[in-house]
Design a protein around this motif. Structure first.
Motif, PDB file in Angstrom:
ATOM      1  N   PHE A 239      -2.986  12.801   6.895  1.00 52.19           N
ATOM      2  CA  PHE A 239      -1.647  12.068   6.288  1.00 52.19           C
ATOM      3  C   PHE A 239      -0.457  12.546   6.426  1.00 52.19           C
ATOM      4  O   PHE A 239       0.702  11.979   6.440  1.00 52.19           O
ATOM      5  CB  PHE A 239      -2.093  11.820   4.714  1.00 52.19           C
ATOM      6  CG  PHE A 239      -3.295  10.799   4.545  1.00 52.19           C
ATOM      7  CD1 PHE A 239      -3.002   9.397   4.774  1.00 52.19           C
ATOM      8  CD2 PHE A 239      -4.512  11.089   4.274  1.00 52.19           C
ATOM      9  CE1 PHE A 239      -4.113   8.617   4.909  1.00 52.19           C
ATOM     10  CE2 PHE A 239      -5.810  10.273   4.307  1.00 52.19           C
ATOM     11  CZ  PHE A 239      -5.438   8.960   4.556  1.00 52.19           C
TER      12      PHE A 239
ATOM     13  N   GLN B 225      -4.716   2.864  -5.442  1.00 47.79           N
ATOM     14  CA  GLN B 225      -5.988   2.753  -5.463  1.00 47.79           C
ATOM     15  C   GLN B 225      -7.078   3.848  -5.261  1.00 47.79           C
ATOM     16  O   GLN B 225      -8.042   4.130  -4.974  1.00 47.79           O
ATOM     17  CB  GLN B 225      -6.318   1.801  -4.140  1.00 47.79           C
ATOM     18  CG  GLN B 225      -6.258   2.737  -2.922  1.00 47.79           C
ATOM     19  CD  GLN B 225      -5.041   2.668  -2.143  1.00 47.79           C
ATOM     20  OE1 GLN B 225      -4.007   2.685  -3.013  1.00 47.79           O
ATOM     21  NE2 GLN B 225      -4.696   2.949  -0.865  1.00 47.79           N
ATOM     22  N   LYS B 226      -6.357   5.121  -5.789  1.00 51.57           N
ATOM     23  CA  LYS B 226      -6.981   6.377  -5.916  1.00 51.57           C
ATOM     24  C   LYS B 226      -7.201   6.828  -7.281  1.00 51.57           C
ATOM     25  O   LYS B 226      -8.050   6.085  -7.940  1.00 51.57           O
ATOM     26  CB  LYS B 226      -6.262   7.372  -4.841  1.00 51.57           C
ATOM     27  CG  LYS B 226      -6.145   6.683  -3.457  1.00 51.57           C
ATOM     28  CD  LYS B 226      -5.784   7.355  -2.303  1.00 51.57           C
ATOM     29  CE  LYS B 226      -5.886   6.633  -1.333  1.00 51.57           C
ATOM     30  NZ  LYS B 226      -5.311   7.259   0.275  1.00 51.57           N
TER      31      LYS B 226
ATOM     32  N   SER C 205       1.026  -1.287   0.014  1.00 48.59           N
ATOM     33  CA  SER C 205       0.027   0.114   0.060  1.00 48.59           C
ATOM     34  C   SER C 205       0.961   1.096   0.108  1.00 48.59           C
ATOM     35  O   SER C 205       2.100   1.120  -0.104  1.00 48.59           O
ATOM     36  CB  SER C 205      -1.098  -0.129   1.259  1.00 48.59           C
ATOM     37  OG  SER C 205      -0.332   0.605   2.346  1.00 48.59           O
ATOM     38  N   GLY C 206       0.292   2.486  -0.109  1.00 48.96           N
ATOM     39  CA  GLY C 206       0.856   3.768  -0.164  1.00 48.96           C
ATOM     40  C   GLY C 206       2.009   3.904   0.964  1.00 48.96           C
ATOM     41  O   GLY C 206       3.135   4.452   0.910  1.00 48.96           O
ATOM     42  N   THR C 207       1.587   3.544   1.968  1.00 51.80           N
ATOM     43  CA  THR C 207       2.435   3.264   3.493  1.00 51.80           C
ATOM     44  C   THR C 207       3.744   2.956   3.209  1.00 51.80           C
ATOM     45  O   THR C 207       4.869   3.508   3.554  1.00 51.80           O
ATOM     46  CB  THR C 207       1.716   2.864   4.456  1.00 51.80           C
ATOM     47  OG1 THR C 207       0.481   3.571   4.746  1.00 51.80           O
ATOM     48  CG2 THR C 207       2.598   3.208   5.880  1.00 51.80           C
TER      49      THR C 207
ATOM     50  N   THR D 175      -5.322  14.136   1.662  1.00 52.64           N
ATOM     51  CA  THR D 175      -6.808  13.519   1.412  1.00 52.64           C
ATOM     52  C   THR D 175      -7.748  13.656   2.578  1.00 52.64           C
ATOM     53  O   THR D 175      -8.920  13.483   2.483  1.00 52.64           O
ATOM     54  CB  THR D 175      -6.517  11.986   1.066  1.00 52.64           C
ATOM     55  OG1 THR D 175      -5.204  11.989   0.361  1.00 52.64           O
ATOM     56  CG2 THR D 175      -7.623  11.204   0.411  1.00 52.64           C
TER      57      THR D 175
ATOM     58  N   ASP E 282       4.327  13.313  -1.569  1.00 47.69           N
ATOM     59  CA  ASP E 282       3.311  12.144  -1.539  1.00 47.69           C
ATOM     60  C   ASP E 282       2.171  12.790  -2.302  1.00 47.69           C
ATOM     61  O   ASP E 282       1.547  13.692  -2.273  1.00 47.69           O
ATOM     62  CB  ASP E 282       2.730  12.067  -0.141  1.00 47.69           C
ATOM     63  CG  ASP E 282       1.465  11.373  -0.105  1.00 47.69           C
ATOM     64  OD1 ASP E 282       0.967  10.803  -0.991  1.00 47.69           O
ATOM     65  OD2 ASP E 282       1.073  10.832   1.031  1.00 47.69           O
TER      66      ASP E 282
ATOM     67  N   ILE F  25      -0.249  10.232  -3.434  1.00 46.51           N
ATOM     68  CA  ILE F  25      -0.769   9.006  -3.474  1.00 46.51           C
ATOM     69  C   ILE F  25      -2.480   9.270  -3.903  1.00 46.51           C
ATOM     70  O   ILE F  25      -2.834   8.269  -4.551  1.00 46.51           O
ATOM     71  CB  ILE F  25      -0.893   8.411  -2.001  1.00 46.51           C
ATOM     72  CG1 ILE F  25       0.613   7.955  -1.655  1.00 46.51           C
ATOM     73  CG2 ILE F  25      -1.704   7.020  -1.929  1.00 46.51           C
ATOM     74  CD1 ILE F  25       0.821   7.480  -0.131  1.00 46.51           C
ATOM     75  N   SER F  26      -2.860  10.370  -3.323  1.00 44.39           N
ATOM     76  CA  SER F  26      -4.458  10.393  -4.046  1.00 44.39           C
ATOM     77  C   SER F  26      -4.348  11.459  -5.199  1.00 44.39           C
ATOM     78  O   SER F  26      -5.535  11.426  -5.689  1.00 44.39           O
ATOM     79  CB  SER F  26      -5.287  10.944  -2.909  1.00 44.39           C
ATOM     80  OG  SER F  26      -4.688  12.085  -2.268  1.00 44.39           O
TER      81      SER F  26
ATOM     82  N   VAL G 155       2.718  16.843   1.355  1.00 46.14           N
ATOM     83  CA  VAL G 155       1.758  15.866   0.742  1.00 46.14           C
ATOM     84  C   VAL G 155       1.248  16.676  -0.513  1.00 46.14           C
ATOM     85  O   VAL G 155       0.433  17.838  -0.148  1.00 46.14           O
ATOM     86  CB  VAL G 155       0.884  15.359   1.879  1.00 46.14           C
ATOM     87  CG1 VAL G 155      -0.180  14.745   1.269  1.00 46.14           C
ATOM     88  CG2 VAL G 155       1.617  14.735   2.775  1.00 46.14           C
TER      89      VAL G 155
ATOM     90  N   ASN H 151      -1.666  16.105  -2.395  1.00 45.82           N
ATOM     91  CA  ASN H 151      -2.964  16.117  -2.190  1.00 45.82           C
ATOM     92  C   ASN H 151      -3.467  15.535  -0.804  1.00 45.82           C
ATOM     93  O   ASN H 151      -3.371  14.318  -0.520  1.00 45.82           O
ATOM     94  CB  ASN H 151      -3.915  15.491  -3.399  1.00 45.82           C
ATOM     95  CG  ASN H 151      -5.330  15.797  -3.141  1.00 45.82           C
ATOM     96  OD1 ASN H 151      -5.874  16.732  -3.476  1.00 45.82           O
ATOM     97  ND2 ASN H 151      -6.075  14.672  -2.676  1.00 45.82           N
TER      98      ASN H 151
ATOM     99  N   TRP I 209       5.926   5.294   1.063  1.00 43.47           N
ATOM    100  CA  TRP I 209       6.373   6.270   2.008  1.00 43.47           C
ATOM    101  C   TRP I 209       7.736   6.020   2.539  1.00 43.47           C
ATOM    102  O   TRP I 209       8.636   6.877   2.817  1.00 43.47           O
ATOM    103  CB  TRP I 209       5.466   6.634   3.346  1.00 43.47           C
ATOM    104  CG  TRP I 209       4.350   7.551   3.004  1.00 43.47           C
ATOM    105  CD1 TRP I 209       4.236   8.912   2.221  1.00 43.47           C
ATOM    106  CD2 TRP I 209       3.377   7.886   4.129  1.00 43.47           C
ATOM    107  NE1 TRP I 209       3.259   9.638   2.567  1.00 43.47           N
ATOM    108  CE2 TRP I 209       2.550   9.149   3.778  1.00 43.47           C
ATOM    109  CE3 TRP I 209       2.778   7.088   5.197  1.00 43.47           C
ATOM    110  CZ2 TRP I 209       1.316   9.306   4.291  1.00 43.47           C
ATOM    111  CZ3 TRP I 209       1.617   7.536   5.947  1.00 43.47           C
ATOM    112  CH2 TRP I 209       1.000   8.615   5.419  1.00 43.47           C
TER     113      TRP I 209
END
Ligand code: PLP
Length: 394
Positions: free
Chosen positions: A97, A202-203, A70-72, A150, A177, A179-180, A146, A148, A75
């Protein structure tokens, strides 16, 4: 069993959280193929092709690595590949986030200077610039932002962060980041001078959860050669070596790579600028509906409005979680919850990834009916305002 709904409603569940987002049928079909031998002669062609297409989405000529995580995880990869224990970094508290990324950095033994905001806007570019100008000895090794956020629906202006770093003449790395943001809002790894871009599947990329990414500049690869944080699974070096021939050092998420290949095709066929314009329109329609209802958008600075999601504040004394529960129960729609200090204060409408005006009108209809059912004071007709905008009659 139906994995996606707690009770047997007919029709599709409306998934309007800001990730995971809806997966288009074309992508689901792409995944529905036999898993291949990841060390066999054909795999390298798929690997090379998908790594190449991913570069176009990040807008980079440099390397993109893909983790089955996952995104974590991505990171962590960004931090452990570029930094050493005790290194100083500047991070920006844009919301939940950013807070989690900061916690991770501290746990890894990085010393973070956390620039506060009120969670209603993007990163404070002037404050970042000042920190860098004050750091005459260049002790700060990275700036982490970050793109975006979220949790709040606020986007940071990465080009301006880069400009502030350049104006300060500071050599810190820029870690971002998105991610989204990636795949729903404009993002330019090379042009914005980003050293490591972190993203997830997944975004905006419209994939199921399970893949994450680092786009890596030449400067970041150079930094990784002397970075001393312990790393093994996340290490770029064996990854880049294997990727050179389209392979991976350990088993990649094969069927997710079929999906990623198709997601890149879909985004590039529509044209990234058209994709971004579509999301800008969805976001504007959503904000118009929210304002008409008499509710407040969490992001206060119009320059930072997110086109990925809109976080909506409820009036004092009303519970955003109760509203979400009502909407799920009555209308079979999932909305995002408030995170951290925004728990129960806001709900989040995801309008990222695979979305059309009609889907958005449906989602906003669910919100408006929910406001009424939950007894939240509002002015009816927000959906009409959104329709007027989307239909071109605003
Ligand atoms: C979703 C998200 C994350 C966390 O990603 P996971 O895939 O849940 O590990 C981190 N940052 C931002 C901005 C996100 O939207």
């Amino acid at each position: 069993m139906a994995y996606f709904q707690s009770k047997p409603n007919s029709g599709r569940h409306f998934l309007h959280i800001p990730g995971p987002s809806n997966v288009p049928d074309r992508i689901l079909r792409a995944m529905d193929h036999p898993t291949m031998d990841h060390r066999g002669p054909d795999f390298g062609k798929l690997g090379a092709q998908v790594l190449e297409k991913a570069k176009a989405i990040f807008k980079t000529q440099s390397h993109v690595v893909i983790y089955p995580a996952s995104g974590t995880g991505a990171w962590e990869a960004a931090l452990v590949n570029t930094l050493s224990p005790g290194d100083r970094v500047v991070m920006c508290e844009t919301g939940w986030f950013a807070h989690l990324w900061n916690e991770m950095a501290e746990r890894l033994g990085i010393v973070a200077d956390f620039v506060k905001t009120d969670w209603r806007r993007g990163a404070d570019v002037d404050a970042i610039g000042q920190k860098l100008r004050d750091d005459k000895s260049h002790a700060i090794k990275a700036v982490c932002v970050v793109h975006n956020e979220t949790s709040t629906g606020a986007t940071s202006r990465i080009a301006e962060v880069r400009a502030a770093m350049d104006a300060a003449g500071h050599p810190a790395l820029l870690l971002v980041d998105t991610i989204s943001g990636l795949g729903s809002m404009d993002y330019r790894h090379d042009e914005w001078g980003v050293d490591v871009t972190v993203s997830g599947s997944q975004k905006g990329l419209m994939l199921p959860p399970g893949l994450s990414f680092n786009a890596i500049s030449a400067k970041a690869i150079e930094a990784s050669k002397s970075a001393k944080l312990t790393r093994s699974f996340w290490d770029w070096k064996p990854m880049l070596a294997a990727n050179a021939t389209g392979y991976f050092p350990y088993t990649p998420a094969t069927n997710m790579l079929y999906a990623l290949d198709t997601a890149c095709d879909m985004l590039l066929e529509e044209g990234l600028d058209n994709v971004f314009a579509r999301h800008d329109r969805m976001a504007e329609a959503t904000r118009r509906a929210v304002r008409h209802w008499g509710l407040e958008v969490q992001c206060e600075d119009p320059r930072h409005f997110s086109s990925v999601l809109t976080a909506v504040r409820l009036p004092e004394g009303h519970s955003a979680n109760a509203l979400r529960a009502t909407i799920l129960e009555k209308f079979n729609m999932s909305l995002g919850n408030g995170l951290g200090q925004l728990n129960d204060r806001v709900f989040r409408i995801g309008h990222l990834g695979d979305i059309t005006p009609l889907q958005l009108v449906g989602a906003l209809g669910g919100v408006e009916m929910g406001l009424r059912a939950a007894g939240i004071p509002h002015q009816a007709g927000g959906v009409q305002v959104a329709m007027d905008y989307l239909g071109g009659n605003a």
